[in-house]
Scaffold this motif. Structure first.
Motif, PDB file in Angstrom:
ATOM      1  N   ILE A  75       0.846  -1.189   0.000  1.00  0.00           N
ATOM      2  CA  ILE A  75       0.000   0.000   0.000  1.00  0.00           C
ATOM      3  C   ILE A  75       0.884   1.243   0.000  1.00  0.00           C
ATOM      4  CG2 ILE A  75      -1.695   1.337   1.319  1.00  0.00           C
ATOM      5  CD1 ILE A  75      -2.736  -1.292   2.468  1.00  0.00           C
ATOM      6  N   ASP A  76       0.605   2.132  -0.926  1.00  0.00           N
ATOM      7  CA  ASP A  76       1.315   3.408  -0.978  1.00  0.00           C
ATOM      8  C   ASP A  76       0.542   4.452  -0.184  1.00  0.00           C
ATOM      9  OD1 ASP A  76       3.467   5.001  -1.900  1.00  0.00           O
ATOM     10  OD2 ASP A  76       2.148   5.924  -3.359  1.00  0.00           O
ATOM     11  N   LYS A  77      -0.757   4.547  -0.470  1.00  0.00           N
ATOM     12  CA  LYS A  77      -1.646   5.426   0.281  1.00  0.00           C
ATOM     13  C   LYS A  77      -3.088   4.995   0.027  1.00  0.00           C
ATOM     14  CE  LYS A  77      -1.582   8.845  -3.451  1.00  0.00           C
ATOM     15  NZ  LYS A  77      -1.160  10.192  -3.858  1.00  0.00           N
ATOM     16  N   ARG A  98     -13.360   5.213  12.678  1.00  0.00           N
ATOM     17  CA  ARG A  98     -13.671   4.891  14.082  1.00  0.00           C
ATOM     18  C   ARG A  98     -13.644   3.386  14.309  1.00  0.00           C
ATOM     19  NH1 ARG A  98     -19.217   6.652  15.892  1.00  0.00           N
ATOM     20  NH2 ARG A  98     -18.465   5.647  17.797  1.00  0.00           N
ATOM     21  N   TRP A  99     -14.335   2.651  13.435  1.00  0.00           N
ATOM     22  CA  TRP A  99     -14.448   1.208  13.576  1.00  0.00           C
ATOM     23  C   TRP A  99     -13.072   0.544  13.545  1.00  0.00           C
ATOM     24  CZ3 TRP A  99     -17.963  -2.141  15.101  1.00  0.00           C
ATOM     25  CH2 TRP A  99     -17.864  -3.481  14.739  1.00  0.00           C
ATOM     26  N   ASN A 100     -12.246   0.949  12.591  1.00  0.00           N
ATOM     27  CA  ASN A 100     -10.934   0.333  12.456  1.00  0.00           C
ATOM     28  C   ASN A 100      -9.973   0.757  13.558  1.00  0.00           C
ATOM     29  OD1 ASN A 100     -10.985  -1.302   9.870  1.00  0.00           O
ATOM     30  ND2 ASN A 100     -11.824   0.625   9.143  1.00  0.00           N
ATOM     31  N   THR A 101     -10.142   1.987  14.074  1.00  0.00           N
ATOM     32  CA  THR A 101      -9.305   2.438  15.190  1.00  0.00           C
ATOM     33  C   THR A 101      -9.662   1.683  16.458  1.00  0.00           C
ATOM     34  OG1 THR A 101      -9.143   4.658  14.237  1.00  0.00           O
ATOM     35  CG2 THR A 101      -8.615   4.436  16.571  1.00  0.00           C
ATOM     36  N   MET A 106      -6.355  -0.388  11.995  1.00  0.00           N
ATOM     37  CA  MET A 106      -5.785   0.624  11.095  1.00  0.00           C
ATOM     38  C   MET A 106      -4.490   0.114  10.463  1.00  0.00           C
ATOM     39  SD  MET A 106      -7.848   3.185  10.980  1.00  0.00           S
ATOM     40  CE  MET A 106      -6.861   4.468  10.235  1.00  0.00           C
ATOM     41  N   GLU A 107      -3.657  -0.537  11.276  1.00  0.00           N
ATOM     42  CA  GLU A 107      -2.368  -1.016  10.777  1.00  0.00           C
ATOM     43  C   GLU A 107      -2.561  -2.093   9.714  1.00  0.00           C
ATOM     44  OE1 GLU A 107      -3.517  -0.925  13.860  1.00  0.00           O
ATOM     45  OE2 GLU A 107      -1.926  -0.752  15.358  1.00  0.00           O
ATOM     46  N   LYS A 108      -3.562  -2.942   9.906  1.00  0.00           N
ATOM     47  CA  LYS A 108      -3.780  -4.043   8.969  1.00  0.00           C
ATOM     48  C   LYS A 108      -4.363  -3.555   7.642  1.00  0.00           C
ATOM     49  CE  LYS A 108      -4.630  -7.335  12.719  1.00  0.00           C
ATOM     50  NZ  LYS A 108      -5.630  -8.209  13.372  1.00  0.00           N
ATOM     51  N   LYS A 109      -5.189  -2.504   7.698  1.00  0.00           N
ATOM     52  CA  LYS A 109      -5.921  -2.095   6.501  1.00  0.00           C
ATOM     53  C   LYS A 109      -5.285  -0.919   5.754  1.00  0.00           C
ATOM     54  CE  LYS A 109     -10.328  -2.327   6.186  1.00  0.00           C
ATOM     55  NZ  LYS A 109     -11.787  -2.131   6.322  1.00  0.00           N
ATOM     56  N   PHE A 110      -4.565  -0.040   6.484  1.00  0.00           N
ATOM     57  CA  PHE A 110      -4.136   1.209   5.847  1.00  0.00           C
ATOM     58  C   PHE A 110      -2.647   1.507   5.961  1.00  0.00           C
ATOM     59  CE2 PHE A 110      -8.602   2.024   7.304  1.00  0.00           C
ATOM     60  CZ  PHE A 110      -9.188   2.020   6.047  1.00  0.00           C
ATOM     61  N   HIS A 114       5.812   2.953   4.104  1.00  0.00           N
ATOM     62  CA  HIS A 114       6.668   3.702   5.034  1.00  0.00           C
ATOM     63  C   HIS A 114       6.216   3.530   6.481  1.00  0.00           C
ATOM     64  CE1 HIS A 114       8.627   5.635   1.653  1.00  0.00           C
ATOM     65  NE2 HIS A 114       7.455   5.998   1.172  1.00  0.00           N
ATOM     66  N   GLN A 115       5.299   2.573   6.722  1.00  0.00           N
ATOM     67  CA  GLN A 115       4.776   2.287   8.063  1.00  0.00           C
ATOM     68  C   GLN A 115       3.965   3.450   8.631  1.00  0.00           C
ATOM     69  OE1 GLN A 115       5.340  -1.034   9.367  1.00  0.00           O
ATOM     70  NE2 GLN A 115       5.826  -1.071   7.203  1.00  0.00           N
ATOM     71  N   ASN A 116       3.310   4.196   7.759  1.00  0.00           N
ATOM     72  CA  ASN A 116       2.429   5.289   8.168  1.00  0.00           C
ATOM     73  C   ASN A 116       1.013   5.031   7.680  1.00  0.00           C
ATOM     74  OD1 ASN A 116       4.779   6.444   9.076  1.00  0.00           O
ATOM     75  ND2 ASN A 116       4.550   8.359   7.999  1.00  0.00           N
ATOM     76  N   ILE A 117       0.034   5.685   8.311  1.00  0.00           N
ATOM     77  CA  ILE A 117      -1.358   5.607   7.878  1.00  0.00           C
ATOM     78  C   ILE A 117      -1.602   6.791   6.943  1.00  0.00           C
ATOM     79  CG2 ILE A 117      -3.764   5.480   8.640  1.00  0.00           C
ATOM     80  CD1 ILE A 117      -2.094   3.172   9.648  1.00  0.00           C
TER      81      ILE A 117
END
Length: 350
Positions: A75-77, A98-101, A106-110, A114-117
């Motif tokens: 994933i790039d962005k 909200r749901w993913n947080t 969040m880490e799994k989906k987005f 560069h290890q950022n959301i």
């Protein structure tokens, strides 16, 4: 398996199980008319099983976002598409976050390469090129500006902000998510907090709780929101609470040094000449010392913890504040008096 193949397979399974359920139930009804009850029950049972599988594999509407991938498939962005004038669409995206947080997804989906959301937001009619070129930084400001504009979306945004704070508390300041593209400069939630504070001073408290969950020893833009709050609202209980947090719990790299900046630019001493304001600010400072001490104690093994209210290291920290020129060279000013009184209180309770 890529996303398109996944959804294609889901649709195929849904269609197959649906057809099987229809055929089996048709046979069952035929057998019922011919009074073959045992075979009717047999076929009805398997029709229900296939119906259940068809429901389970039903295709669900995809979230309105596009994940831009690298050549390596990472994933790039993530780019959300929406109508910025539609509060319903904004709320849908906020609820997705909200749901993913809340579920720590969040880490799994987005999470990007560069290890950022890295999240971007563009209009629904954006072209493919506009989606691929969407700026994570600029479009986030556009999105949260729109979110704060609508009352119902703003209420949802506040819930998201609270859930980000709880996420940070669960994982600790060194596991904070970052929302910029390739640096660790914009913590997830910072831009949302900025626009909440900009909208109303009632959100200063929430922003203060937010920065207390961050690694402020590597701060970049966090203090800008506090300064902007003072510029917008001046000295008031809400901004003085932020100042108390900035000087103590979230002092980070420059919190103590910046005390002079606020005193000189926002007439803090004049504000504190009022006895009520003085006592209120002192109470806030004491509360922050207690929070700092509790945090220090939580990092100590239980058999080594003490019953003191204020940790000795916190008392030493208070002493370093007294060494600042704004206090040391102006001992009779309200700000100097209040920090000297705070230091005395901390010594008494260590």
């Amino acid at each position: 398996m890529n996303i398109k193949s996944y959804f294609k397979n889901i649709k195929t399974l849904h269609f197959g199980y649906t057809c099987a359920a229809v055929v089996l139930q048709s046979v069952a009804i035929y057998l019922l008319f011919h009074q073959e009850y045992q075979r009717f029950l047999f076929y009805s049972f398997f029709a229900l099983v296939n119906l259940g599988l068809a429901i389970y594999f039903r295709p669900v509407k995809q979230d309105p976002y596009h994940q831009i991938l690298t050549e390596d498939g990472e994933i790039d962005k993530t780019v959300f598409t929406l109508d910025f004038d539609s509060s319903k669409q904004i709320i849908k995206i906020l609820n997705t976050l909200r749901w993913n947080t809340t579920l720590d997804r969040m880490e799994k989906k987005f999470l990007n390469l560069h290890q950022n959301i890295a999240l971007a937001f563009v209009p629904s009619n954006a072209s493919k090129a506009e989606i691929e070129d969407a700026s994570v930084y600029d479009t986030s400001h556009t999105f949260f500006t729109a979110a704060i504009k609508f009352e119902d979306a703003r209420n949802t945004a506040v819930k998201l902000f609270k859930q980000i704070i709880e996420y940070n508390k669960r994982h600790g300041e060194f596991a904070t998510l970052y929302a910029d593209y390739d640096t660790l400069e914009i913590p997830y939630g910072l831009i949302l907090g900025q626009y909440l504070v900009k909208h109303s001073k009632q959100y200063c408290h929430l922003y203060g709780q937010f920065i207390k969950t961050l690694d402020m020893d590597h701060e970049v833009y966090e203090a800008d929101v506090i300064f902007d709050g003072f510029e917008r609202y001046g000295c008031c209980p809400e901004t003085l609470e932020l100042l108390a947090i900035r000087c103590l719990s979230a002092s980070g790299q420059h919190g103590v040094e910046e005390l002079e900046l606020y005193v000189d630019n926002f007439s803090v001493n004049d504000y504190l000449t009022n006895k009520t304001h003085y006592q209120s600010f002192l109470a806030q400072l004491k509360q922050e010392l207690l929070c700092m001490s509790a945090k220090e104690q939580s990092n100590v093994p239980e058999d080594q913890r003490t019953d003191c209210l204020i940790n000795p290291d916190i008392v030493e920290f208070c002493q370093t504040i007294l060494e600042q020129s704004i206090i040391d060279e102006n001992p009779d000013t309200p700000i100097a008096c209040i920090f000297n009184e705070l230091y005395d209180w901390a010594q008494e309770n260590q």
